[in-house]
Design a protein around this motif. Sequence first.
Motif: not given
Length: 106
Positions: A78-106
């Motif tokens: 149960f604990g592993c599943a919770v960590d895996l699911i939420f880490n996937e969500f957080l990774n997606d958000i961090h990727e979107k942050y990085d994309l926004l920063k790249i777009e903003e600087n161009t």
Amino acid sequence: MKLGFQKRKRYTISKEFENEFYKLDYIHNYILDTMNHIPRYVYGKPKQSKRLIKEYMLKNEYDEYFTEEINNDFCEGFGCAVDLIFNEFLNDIHEKYDLLKIEENT
């Protein structure tokens, strides 16, 4: 204050990025807050972990049948599943942050 076309366009784009960053930050904090309210298996405290996970499942309307046989293996999974699911969500958000920063600087 009167802005020329180019400055107005740049101002509008920067406001859009600011709004996107605000939304991503809100979602990031919401995910972390939600994650902190879901019980996990704590090594060295199996009885407490089982009780908290069972209470959480009953609160979310799982049948007694599913919660009767909860053991350490289930709690660890149960604990592993919770960590895996939420880490996937957080990774997606961090990727979107990085994309926004790249777009903003161009």
